[in-house]
Design a protein around this motif. Structure first.
Motif, PDB file in Angstrom:
ATOM      1  N   CYS A   1      -6.039  -0.177   2.770  1.00 33.94           N
ATOM      2  CA  CYS A   1      -5.424  -1.414   3.285  1.00 33.94           C
ATOM      3  C   CYS A   1      -5.986  -1.827   4.652  1.00 33.94           C
ATOM      4  CB  CYS A   1      -3.902  -1.287   3.333  1.00 33.94           C
ATOM      5  SG  CYS A   1      -3.305  -0.077   4.510  1.00 33.94           S
TER       6      CYS A   1
ATOM      7  N   CYS B   1       0.551   3.816   1.693  1.00 35.36           N
ATOM      8  CA  CYS B   1       0.755   4.354   3.047  1.00 35.36           C
ATOM      9  C   CYS B   1       1.938   3.675   3.740  1.00 35.36           C
ATOM     10  CB  CYS B   1      -0.507   4.205   3.881  1.00 35.36           C
ATOM     11  SG  CYS B   1      -0.834   2.505   4.360  1.00 35.36           S
TER      12      CYS B   1
ATOM     13  N   CYS C   1       0.840  -1.204   0.000  1.00 40.09           N
ATOM     14  CA  CYS C   1       0.000   0.000   0.000  1.00 40.09           C
ATOM     15  C   CYS C   1       0.879   1.259   0.000  1.00 40.09           C
ATOM     16  CB  CYS C   1      -0.915  -0.021   1.215  1.00 40.09           C
ATOM     17  SG  CYS C   1      -2.120   1.304   1.192  1.00 40.09           S
TER      18      CYS C   1
ATOM     19  N   GLY D   1      -1.556   2.115   7.611  1.00 39.68           N
ATOM     20  CA  GLY D   1      -3.012   1.926   7.795  1.00 39.68           C
ATOM     21  C   GLY D   1      -3.789   3.059   7.164  1.00 39.68           C
ATOM     22  N   CYS D   2      -4.492   2.758   6.062  1.00 36.70           N
ATOM     23  CA  CYS D   2      -5.307   3.771   5.369  1.00 36.70           C
ATOM     24  C   CYS D   2      -6.548   3.071   4.811  1.00 36.70           C
ATOM     25  CB  CYS D   2      -4.474   4.421   4.261  1.00 36.70           C
ATOM     26  SG  CYS D   2      -4.198   3.344   2.845  1.00 36.70           S
TER      27      CYS D   2
HETATM   28 ZN   LIG Z   1      -2.631   1.766   3.259  1.00 37.68          ZN
END
Ligand SMILES: [Zn+2]
Length: 277
Positions: free
Chosen positions: A90, A82, A80, A86-87
């Motif tokens: 994902c 990010c 991902c 964590g976004c």
């Molecule tokens: Zn992400």
């Protein structure tokens, strides 16, 4: 290579593959077992837990709940943009806030989890999570991500997968006329594949290959040596059992994507190696 579907339900798939090597069949099995990206809870924040279970046990139980997975939207955290922080591309958040206002103990189920994406929810809403007493409260925040079963079994897309050779039995019942034993084979075959209801000459049932386990008991037991058990070259019967996290067509498509990626990676690595002549 050809593929014929024998049986397909939401949780079971049976198909025949023809024209591939045993190594390829095993590669398909291993990719489906351990390389299929699947959503599972990976991080849990417990804000309140009045239940008799420790926080760690609840976190473990949450992680083992099968979640429906959408591979068109979500990426593995390591792939991902990010960087795995964590976004919305994902990670999915699942929250659970339950207070027991009744006068008796109550059970909290997987269906009490509220997901921020309606596509990513528990496959079954009736999985018990924890039991709480009257006036007790549980507040949980959980985060699910995609992962691979080779890293943790909670990411396994299927419950069971196996393949077996396609049985091929040559049966010459003209040899049965002299047999003194009233067809021991029809009695001994564990799958009852020989029909001896006419009491004269046994008949091998038409769909014997569906259940024959190639145990060879018929070939070994027949006193007239009228039976030869073998299998069809390069043909396998696959059976897959799933808990429903991914539809079977997505599993099969993704399997070949992963397989081709692995071949490309192998060729790349091979080209990097300097071979001394
Ligand atoms: Zn992400």
């Amino acid at each position: 290579m050809s593929l014929e579907i024998l049986e397909k339900t939401d949780h079971n798939l049976k198909f025949i593959v023809e024209g591939i090597s045993i190594e390829m069949a095993n590669a398909i099995r291993r990719i489906i077992i351990s390389e299929m990206p699947v959503m599972a809870v990976d991080e849990v924040i417990i804000l309140k837990n009045d239940s008799p279970l420790y926080d760690e046990i609840i976190a473990h139980r949450l992680s083992m709940i099968p979640l429906t997975t959408d591979l068109n939207v979500y990426k593995l955290p390591r792939d991902c943009e990010c960087g795995g922080y964590g976004c919305p591309l994902c990670q999915v958040s699942l929250t659970c806030e339950v207070t027991n206002t009744s006068n008796h103990p109550m059970e909290i189920y997987s269906g009490d989890l509220n997901s921020n994406d309606p596509q990513i929810i528990p496959v079954n809403p009736n999985i018990p999570l924890v039991k709480i007493d009257k006036n007790d409260k549980v507040i949980i925040e959980a985060y699910a991500v995609l992962g691979l079963a080779k890293d943790h079994v909670k990411y396994q897309a299927i419950s069971n997968i196996l393949y077996r050779f396609y049985p091929q039995i040559d049966f010459d019942n003209s040899k049965c006329t002299k047999c003194p034993d009233k067809c021991i084979v029809s009695r001994m075959c564990p799958e009852k594949l020989y029909d001896f209801s006419n009491k004269k000459s046994p008949i091998l049932i038409e769909d014997y290959w569906k259940t024959c386990t190639l145990c060879n008991s018929c070939e070994n037991d027949c006193p007239e040596k009228a039976i030869k058990v073998g299998w069809k070259e390069k043909t396998y019967i696959f059976s897959i059992e799933s808990d429903g996290v991914l539809p079977f067509d997505v599993i099969i498509k993704k399997t070949f994507e992963v397989f081709l990626e692995k071949i490309d990676e192998f060729i790349e690595k091979l080209e990097e190696v300097e071979i001394e002549s």
